[in-house]
Motif scaffolding. Structure first.
Motif, PDB file in Angstrom:
ATOM      1  N   TRP A   1      26.654  48.728  69.446  1.00 34.40           N
ATOM      2  CA  TRP A   1      25.448  48.411  70.211  1.00 34.40           C
ATOM      3  C   TRP A   1      25.572  48.743  71.701  1.00 34.40           C
ATOM      4  N   ALA A   2      26.772  48.634  72.257  1.00 32.10           N
ATOM      5  CA  ALA A   2      26.954  48.850  73.696  1.00 32.10           C
ATOM      6  C   ALA A   2      27.614  50.186  74.022  1.00 32.10           C
ATOM      7  N   ASP A   3      27.922  51.001  73.028  1.00 35.29           N
ATOM      8  CA  ASP A   3      28.738  52.196  73.263  1.00 35.29           C
ATOM      9  C   ASP A   3      28.085  53.186  74.217  1.00 35.29           C
ATOM     10  N   ALA A   4      26.801  53.486  74.019  1.00 37.70           N
ATOM     11  CA  ALA A   4      26.143  54.481  74.868  1.00 37.70           C
ATOM     12  C   ALA A   4      26.062  54.011  76.313  1.00 37.70           C
ATOM     13  N   LEU A   5      25.728  52.745  76.508  1.00 41.47           N
ATOM     14  CA  LEU A   5      25.646  52.196  77.861  1.00 41.47           C
ATOM     15  C   LEU A   5      27.028  52.163  78.503  1.00 41.47           C
ATOM     16  N   ARG A   6      28.036  51.744  77.738  1.00 37.79           N
ATOM     17  CA  ARG A   6      29.405  51.721  78.257  1.00 37.79           C
ATOM     18  C   ARG A   6      29.852  53.122  78.691  1.00 37.79           C
TER      19      ARG A   6
ATOM     20  N   GLU B   1      28.136  34.654  94.513  1.00 40.02           N
ATOM     21  CA  GLU B   1      29.214  34.976  95.453  1.00 40.02           C
ATOM     22  C   GLU B   1      30.049  36.154  94.980  1.00 40.02           C
ATOM     23  N   THR B   2      29.975  36.458  93.695  1.00 40.24           N
ATOM     24  CA  THR B   2      30.859  37.491  93.123  1.00 40.24           C
ATOM     25  C   THR B   2      30.103  38.644  92.477  1.00 40.24           C
ATOM     26  N   THR B   3      28.774  38.643  92.600  1.00 43.79           N
ATOM     27  CA  THR B   3      27.945  39.636  91.915  1.00 43.79           C
ATOM     28  C   THR B   3      27.146  40.444  92.924  1.00 43.79           C
ATOM     29  N   ALA B   4      27.094  41.770  92.704  1.00 38.61           N
ATOM     30  CA  ALA B   4      26.308  42.653  93.574  1.00 38.61           C
ATOM     31  C   ALA B   4      24.954  42.987  92.967  1.00 38.61           C
ATOM     32  N   HIS B   5      24.915  43.254  91.651  1.00 40.38           N
ATOM     33  CA  HIS B   5      23.675  43.654  90.987  1.00 40.38           C
ATOM     34  C   HIS B   5      23.491  42.868  89.692  1.00 40.38           C
ATOM     35  N   TYR B   6      22.255  42.452  89.459  1.00 33.12           N
ATOM     36  CA  TYR B   6      21.843  41.851  88.187  1.00 33.12           C
ATOM     37  C   TYR B   6      20.742  42.738  87.618  1.00 33.12           C
ATOM     38  N   VAL B   7      20.910  43.162  86.370  1.00 37.08           N
ATOM     39  CA  VAL B   7      19.893  43.970  85.689  1.00 37.08           C
ATOM     40  C   VAL B   7      19.635  43.336  84.330  1.00 37.08           C
ATOM     41  N   SER B   8      18.384  43.006  84.064  1.00 33.11           N
ATOM     42  CA  SER B   8      18.031  42.511  82.731  1.00 33.11           C
ATOM     43  C   SER B   8      17.258  43.590  81.987  1.00 33.11           C
ATOM     44  N   ILE B   9      17.482  43.668  80.681  1.00 35.34           N
ATOM     45  CA  ILE B   9      16.814  44.633  79.810  1.00 35.34           C
ATOM     46  C   ILE B   9      16.095  43.854  78.717  1.00 35.34           C
ATOM     47  N   GLY B  10      14.776  43.902  78.726  1.00 35.70           N
ATOM     48  CA  GLY B  10      14.022  43.249  77.657  1.00 35.70           C
ATOM     49  C   GLY B  10      14.177  41.742  77.605  1.00 35.70           C
TER      50      GLY B  10
ATOM     51  N   THR C   1       8.206  47.983  84.181  1.00 29.95           N
ATOM     52  CA  THR C   1       7.652  47.674  82.859  1.00 29.95           C
ATOM     53  C   THR C   1       7.103  48.951  82.222  1.00 29.95           C
ATOM     54  N   GLY C   2       6.837  48.871  80.935  1.00 24.56           N
ATOM     55  CA  GLY C   2       6.243  50.002  80.237  1.00 24.56           C
ATOM     56  C   GLY C   2       7.195  51.157  80.006  1.00 24.56           C
ATOM     57  N   ILE C   3       8.496  50.891  79.983  1.00 24.26           N
ATOM     58  CA  ILE C   3       9.490  51.938  79.736  1.00 24.26           C
ATOM     59  C   ILE C   3       9.438  52.323  78.254  1.00 24.26           C
ATOM     60  N   ASP C   4       9.499  53.610  77.981  1.00 19.02           N
ATOM     61  CA  ASP C   4       9.539  54.079  76.598  1.00 19.02           C
ATOM     62  C   ASP C   4      10.987  53.987  76.115  1.00 19.02           C
ATOM     63  N   GLY C   5      11.369  52.773  75.738  1.00 22.63           N
ATOM     64  CA  GLY C   5      12.773  52.509  75.446  1.00 22.63           C
ATOM     65  C   GLY C   5      13.108  52.301  73.992  1.00 22.63           C
ATOM     66  N   GLY C   6      12.161  52.598  73.088  1.00 26.34           N
ATOM     67  CA  GLY C   6      12.439  52.435  71.668  1.00 26.34           C
ATOM     68  C   GLY C   6      12.381  50.977  71.240  1.00 26.34           C
ATOM     69  N   PRO C   7      12.831  50.671  70.013  1.00 28.89           N
ATOM     70  CA  PRO C   7      12.827  49.293  69.522  1.00 28.89           C
ATOM     71  C   PRO C   7      13.673  48.375  70.406  1.00 28.89           C
ATOM     72  N   HIS C   8      13.297  47.107  70.419  1.00 31.45           N
ATOM     73  CA  HIS C   8      13.967  46.148  71.304  1.00 31.45           C
ATOM     74  C   HIS C   8      15.480  46.153  71.111  1.00 31.45           C
ATOM     75  N   ALA C   9      15.926  46.105  69.862  1.00 31.84           N
ATOM     76  CA  ALA C   9      17.367  46.020  69.591  1.00 31.84           C
ATOM     77  C   ALA C   9      18.126  47.251  70.070  1.00 31.84           C
ATOM     78  N   ASP C  10      17.421  48.385  70.166  1.00 31.48           N
ATOM     79  CA  ASP C  10      18.073  49.643  70.533  1.00 31.48           C
ATOM     80  C   ASP C  10      18.013  49.937  72.033  1.00 31.48           C
ATOM     81  N   GLU C  11      17.423  49.054  72.807  1.00 32.83           N
ATOM     82  CA  GLU C  11      17.236  49.334  74.236  1.00 32.83           C
ATOM     83  C   GLU C  11      18.533  49.673  74.976  1.00 32.83           C
ATOM     84  N   PRO C  12      19.642  48.976  74.730  1.00 30.29           N
ATOM     85  CA  PRO C  12      20.859  49.307  75.497  1.00 30.29           C
ATOM     86  C   PRO C  12      21.399  50.709  75.228  1.00 30.29           C
ATOM     87  N   SER C  13      20.978  51.335  74.140  1.00 28.93           N
ATOM     88  CA  SER C  13      21.462  52.675  73.826  1.00 28.93           C
ATOM     89  C   SER C  13      20.435  53.759  74.136  1.00 28.93           C
TER      90      SER C  13
END
Length: 240
Positions: A49-54, A120-129, A201-213
């Motif tokens: 599930w995380a391979d492409a993003l990694r 204190e220890t984080t530079a960026h927060y990104v949420s997906i879906g 918003t409105g990203i063409d990102g495929g099915p919810h479960a597949d968004e990280p890839s």
């Protein structure tokens, strides 16, 4: 901006598909990838599930840590994120981390930032879906199976009280067409976090479960980690 992101997505796809693509030496912040809801294992994560993003992050020069969450309760999950962040910082000379949360993982990550010293220890927060203000269908579930995503849950009531974007952290929320077209979608689902953030918003990102890839989603993540908002920067008043 959207055309630029499609171009970036094409580059990401080329890098991921290129045989023997060289991995960059770590030069960026360590990145934590946090998975989403599994309903207590009823919806298990795909092994890759995380391979492409990694791969995209590593090719961009980031050491990557995929966080192993203990279950569906967000506060223990946030503690696991905190422990991983501490380990990543210790292994990289005290560097700040970037945190990417998919689906419910974005809520656990925000708890880490807001209540466990993560700002204190984080530079960026990104949420997906991530349904930042809840997802009504989960209100029928016990907390141990995802019920904390119910908009009226004690967990979300506490998380969404006050500033949603505390500290010196860059906040980006990404939502796809799939996130915003389901029958359970409401107007609050794609509402920006209260405070200063980037929302796309409105990203063409495929099915919810597949968004990280998805290459378009990954391109937006990389934009955010390079301090370029892939969508719109907003300053929402704090009303709660």
């Amino acid at each position: 901006m959207r055309q630029a992101m499609w171009t970036a997505a094409a580059v990401v796809a080329g890098v991921l598909c290129a045989p023997g693509a060289a991995q960059a030496q770590p030069t960026g912040n360590p990145v934590l990838i946090v998975h989403g809801w599994t309903a207590g294992g009823a919806f298990p994560l795909a092994p890759n599930w995380a391979d492409a993003l990694r791969t995209a992050l590593e090719n961009d020069g980031h050491p990557v840590y995929v966080v192993d969450l203990p279950g569906e309760l967000n506060i223990p999950n946030a503690q696991a994120i905190s422990q991983t962040a501490q380990r990543a910082a210790a292994e990289h000379d005290g560097a700040k981390v970037d945190v990417i949360g998919h689906s419910m993982g974005g809520l656990s990550s925000r708890w880490f930032l807001k209540f466990l010293g993560g700002t204190e220890t984080t530079a960026h927060y990104v949420s997906i879906g991530t349904g930042q203000y809840g997802w009504a269908p989960t209100c029928i579930l016990p907390a141990t199976l995802g019920g904390e995503m119910c908009p009226a849950s004690p967990f979300l009531t506490a998380l969404d009280h006050g500033d949603d974007t505390p500290g010196d952290v860059s906040y980006t929320t990404l939502r796809t067409l799939a996130d915003d077209s389901s029958g359970s979608h409401t107007a609050t689902d794609d509402r920006p976090l209260q405070g200063h953030s980037c929302i796309d918003t409105g990203i063409d990102g495929g099915p919810h479960a597949d968004e990280p890839s998805n290459p378009v989603v990954i391109a937006a993540v990389l934009e955010a980690l390079h301090d370029h908002c892939p969508g719109q920067v907003v300053d929402e008043p704090i009303t709660r």
